[in-house]
Motif scaffolding. Structure first.
Motif, short mmCIF file in Angstrom:
data_model
loop_
_atom_site.label_atom_id
_atom_site.label_comp_id
_atom_site.label_asym_id
_atom_site.label_seq_id
_atom_site.Cartn_x
_atom_site.Cartn_y
_atom_site.Cartn_z
N THR A 2 41.60 47.24 41.59
CA THR A 2 40.15 47.46 41.50
C THR A 2 39.44 46.91 42.74
O THR A 2 38.48 47.52 43.23
CB THR A 2 39.60 46.77 40.24
OG1 THR A 2 40.15 47.41 39.08
CG2 THR A 2 38.08 46.85 40.18
N ARG A 20 37.91 46.90 49.05
CA ARG A 20 36.47 46.82 48.81
C ARG A 20 35.86 45.48 49.25
O ARG A 20 34.64 45.34 49.24
CB ARG A 20 36.18 47.06 47.33
CG ARG A 20 36.44 48.51 46.92
CD ARG A 20 36.43 48.72 45.44
NE ARG A 20 36.39 50.15 45.12
CZ ARG A 20 36.58 50.66 43.90
NH1 ARG A 20 36.82 49.84 42.88
NH2 ARG A 20 36.53 51.96 43.71
N LYS A 80 35.57 43.09 52.39
CA LYS A 80 35.82 43.07 53.83
C LYS A 80 34.82 42.16 54.54
O LYS A 80 33.61 42.36 54.43
CB LYS A 80 35.72 44.48 54.41
CG LYS A 80 36.76 45.46 53.86
CD LYS A 80 36.59 46.84 54.48
CE LYS A 80 37.61 47.82 53.92
NZ LYS A 80 37.44 49.18 54.49
N VAL A 127 31.00 43.47 50.57
CA VAL A 127 31.59 44.39 49.59
C VAL A 127 31.28 45.81 50.03
O VAL A 127 30.12 46.14 50.32
CB VAL A 127 31.02 44.13 48.18
CG1 VAL A 127 31.51 45.20 47.21
CG2 VAL A 127 31.43 42.75 47.69
N VAL A 128 32.31 46.64 50.08
CA VAL A 128 32.14 48.03 50.48
C VAL A 128 32.48 48.93 49.29
O VAL A 128 33.64 49.01 48.88
CB VAL A 128 33.04 48.39 51.69
CG1 VAL A 128 32.86 49.86 52.07
CG2 VAL A 128 32.72 47.49 52.87
N LEU A 129 31.48 49.59 48.73
CA LEU A 129 31.66 50.54 47.65
C LEU A 129 31.23 51.91 48.17
O LEU A 129 30.04 52.23 48.20
CB LEU A 129 30.84 50.14 46.43
CG LEU A 129 31.19 48.78 45.80
CD1 LEU A 129 30.23 48.45 44.66
CD2 LEU A 129 32.63 48.76 45.29
N LYS A 175 27.25 53.60 48.78
CA LYS A 175 26.62 53.17 50.02
C LYS A 175 25.40 54.01 50.41
O LYS A 175 24.44 53.48 50.97
CB LYS A 175 27.64 53.15 51.16
CG LYS A 175 28.20 54.52 51.54
CD LYS A 175 29.18 54.38 52.70
CE LYS A 175 29.72 55.75 53.11
NZ LYS A 175 30.66 55.64 54.27
N VAL A 205 31.35 54.51 40.97
CA VAL A 205 32.50 53.72 41.38
C VAL A 205 33.64 53.97 40.42
O VAL A 205 33.46 53.92 39.19
CB VAL A 205 32.18 52.21 41.40
CG1 VAL A 205 33.36 51.42 41.95
CG2 VAL A 205 30.93 51.93 42.22
N VAL A 256 33.97 45.42 38.80
CA VAL A 256 33.28 46.47 39.54
C VAL A 256 31.77 46.26 39.50
O VAL A 256 31.08 46.39 40.52
CB VAL A 256 33.65 47.86 38.98
CG1 VAL A 256 32.60 48.90 39.36
CG2 VAL A 256 35.00 48.30 39.51
N MET A 258 30.91 43.44 41.77
CA MET A 258 30.90 43.89 43.17
C MET A 258 29.68 44.76 43.46
O MET A 258 29.11 44.70 44.56
CB MET A 258 32.19 44.64 43.49
CG MET A 258 33.42 43.75 43.52
SD MET A 258 34.88 44.54 44.24
CE MET A 258 35.20 45.82 43.03
#
Length: 677
Positions: A335, A339, A341, A345-347, A351, A456, A478, A481
């Motif tokens: 999960t 994501r 980095k 958090v990169v979703l 974005k 997501v 999730v 995040m």
């Protein structure tokens, strides 16, 4: 809801026994979707005794239908007994054959052979249908068909479909000599249907053909080429070129990917109002439109399934629920993979919409059951980081009230399957009101994933046990995040954000630590297995833990249990406290820790039978003198503590169920992914 499956082999010889086993195994993979009755339909031999005695209205083999109340193995045993009785040749080789199968979760009519699928048009089984969903106008259609001389044998809404198909077919033949195609019959049928459905049609008038269509219920086409595997992972281009030059091909329809993964990884997620026709080994995809007389042929691309066969097997575990509880370190890792980095958090799915979400007047979470509880667990953190009011809505209640949703709102829909009926209806309601709609689901290609503006994928992996476990914890992570991504522009919460981001990668190891408590929770289950009721008190982040833990005990152990807000204890629940009723109090270290310590003291003063979940090292200060049973769990940041705290309760529910002698993977009256109201 129900599970539907079909298998067609073209230009590849398969024995009847093999065809039956493919259908049976498909149903076994889908049994979590319904297990009160089941059935299959295959072909007899041309010129069988039944045909010779009575004659049939067609020249193709007589369809054989086998239906049985109970679980799949009951059907399997009954089929082989009946096959022996009629001396059907199981070694007969078919170069092409179309079979359909169904496992049922009763909605209309009690579990029984006559209410099982496939449902038939009547004498000679001229049209057969398997169905997942609900036909809302079936009563009107049934009255009309009765006036035209049709007799109904079942209590199902499904039976109107094959009878309507026969009515359409007969009417078309009376018009003249023009040949009516199978797809024309089916399209005219679905033009009359209202509700949600996934359907597969079989007819001896159209031997070795299958037609599938859907509206609101998942349906998958799996494609296995035995001669040219490379081209099958590419675009169809012209759909007629999918299977050309009489290539040896096996084709599968299923209501879930888990039933086709052992055969092929090449699949097509059928869209709403698409009609997929399998004929002469060729796949045709037609798009139905109520406003147009003829459907349009459409081009579709195959997708490659990212799932391994091992995911749908129990391995060394006794039950799928047990396996999925112990898979949570892995599901949480997948999960979060890719994501987190550089302290951010990169979703990818959100974005392009983060700016809109940040300017929302409020965020509304909508879900049912476990998915609702997951959103509730993450709500405080989202409110803290975003500064946006967060409302919670049970999907059915939102629809009943027609609660206000505005264009300035962001509505987040949470569903493990992405096919939950009430959640999808609430989604349609929110879309009609102009809200930005976000989907959080475990199922790529699901209706929820397709109809929301963004979303997501929780990536928890296939979940077969009816009681959701690993999807729940992945949903919490999730949404956490998501909160981190939304709150990335706020300087006031920057240190808090970075602390959580740095902690998230360690969460799977903390879960592994909790899973070592398996024997301890089994021992606790032994002490509670004769009890009739259980209360669980939580507050703050862990109010959702109390609700979800109690839900798990209800679902699988069939034991009355209630999750309660500890702050409401003195407003009624305190009257239940005595020396017999077991009460679990969740008192791990967070902002509500001191209040929970007070709750424990008040319960002890009334001689309550207490089981306290606390952080490691706190047992002595919370319950001195051994007056409480203790469950010690690792301490993590408060917004992640619900992920840790639910696992002992999942284990408790599992062991209670096994000790009480119930089926943990297929609890009474329940099925996975409720796609009908």
């Amino acid at each position: 809801m129900c599970g539907i499956f079909a298998y067609l082999n073209y230009n590849v010889g398969k024995e009847r026994r093999y065809i039956m086993e493919v259908l049976f195994n498909g149903l076994r993979r889908l049994e979590y979707r319904g297990y009160d009755s089941s059935g299959i339909a295959i072909d007899a031999d041309l010129g069988s005794s039944a045909e010779e005695e009575g004659g049939t209205p067609y020249t193709s083999p007589l369809p054989l239908i086998f239906r049985r109340e109970g679980k799949i193995e009951s059907l399997v045993g009954a089929v082989y007994s009946e096959v022996d009785a009629i001396e059907l040749d199981l070694e007969k080789l078919f170069m092409v054959h179309a079979g359909i199968a169904h496992t049922r979760w009763a909605t209309h009519g009690v579990p029984s052979p006559r209410n099982s699928h496939p449902q038939s048009s009547g004498l000679w089984n001229e049209f057969l249908v398997v169905h997942n969903g609900i036909i809302t106008n079936y009563e009107v259609l049934k009255e009309t068909l009765i006036r035209h001389g049709f007799t109904f044998e079942s209590d199902t809404d499904t039976e109107v479909i094959p009878k309507l198909a026969k009515f359409v077919f007969d009417q078309a033949r009376e018009v003249g000599d023009q040949v009516v195609t199978f797809s024309q019959v089916v399209i005219e049928v679905i033009r009359q249907l209202e509700g949600a459905y996934a359907l597969i049609f079989k007819s001896p008038h159209y031997p070795n053909e299958l037609i599938a269509c859907r509206r609101g219920s998942t349906l998958i086409l799996g494609v296995k080429s035995l001669t040219d595997t490379k081209n099958y992972a590419k675009s169809f281009g012209d759909v007629q070129s999918l299977t050309t030059d009489c290539q040896a091909t096996e084709l599968f329809f299923s209501s879930d990917l888990c039933a086709i993964v052992e055969h092929t990884k090449n699949y097509l997620a059928i869209e709403d109002n698409e009609v997929v026709h399998l004929k002469d080994g060729v796949v045709s995809v037609l798009k139905f439109d109520y406003n147009k007389e003829k459907p349009a042929s459409v081009q579709r691309a195959l997708s490659v399934l990212e799932m391994e066969v091992e995911q749908i097997k129990k391995g060394n575990y006794d039950h799928f629920m047990q396996k999925e509880i112990h898979e949570q370190p892995h599901s949480l890792t997948t999960t979060m993979r890719g994501r987190l980095k550089d302290k951010s958090v990169v979703l990818g799915g959100l974005k392009d919409h983060l700016k809109t979400i940040r300017h929302s007047r409020r965020i509304i979470f909508v879900g049912c059951g476990t998915s609702y509880n997951a959103a509730l667990a993450a709500r405080p953190f989202l409110e803290l980081l975003s500064g946006i009011p967060v409302a919670m809505e049970l999907a059915s209640d939102l629809l009943d009230r027609e609660g206000p949703i505005y264009r300035e709102d962001t509505a987040v829909f949470v569903s493990q399957s992405g096919e939950t009926a009430d959640t999808l209806l609430a989604l349609e309601y929110a879309l009609s009101n102009g809200a930005l709609c976000v989907g959080i689901t475990n199922t790529v290609g699901s209706t929820l994933a397709r109809k929301t503006h963004c979303g997501v994928h929780i990536n928890a992996g296939c979940e077969i046990g009816v009681a959701s476990t690993k999807a729940y914890t992945s949903q919490i992570v999730v949404i956490t995040m998501m909160a981190l991504a939304i709150g990335a522009d706020k300087l006031s919460t920057q240190s808090r954000r970075e602390s959580i981001i740095n902690t998230l990668p360690d969460l799977p190891d903390k879960v592994r630590e909790v899973l070592k408590m398996d024997d301890q929770m089994k021992d606790l289950a032994k002490s509670l297995m004769e009890m009739q009721s259980l209360l669980i008190f939580g507050r703050g982040y862990n109010y959702a833990t109390a609700l979800e833990g109690a839900l798990k005990v209800k679902e699988v152990a069939l034991m009355h249990s209630e999750g309660m807000l500890a702050g409401e204890m003195k407003h009624g629940p305190l009257a239940l406290v005595d020396e017999i009723l077991p009460i679990i109090v969740i008192a791990t270290r967070d902002a509500c820790f001191s209040q929970q310590k007070s709750v424990i003291q008040q319960l002890r003063a009334r001689k309550g039978r207490l089981i306290v979940m606390c952080s490691k090292g706190d047992a002595a200060s919370i319950c001195s003198g051994g007056s409480c049973r203790i469950i010690e769990v690792p301490l993590v940041p408060d917004c992640l503590q619900p992920v840790i705290n639910i696992i002992p309760l999942q284990l408790l529910a599992y062991h209670l169920t096994v000790l009480r002698g119930y089926d943990v993977d297929q609890p009474r009256n329940l099925a996975k992914s409720v796609t009908t109201q």
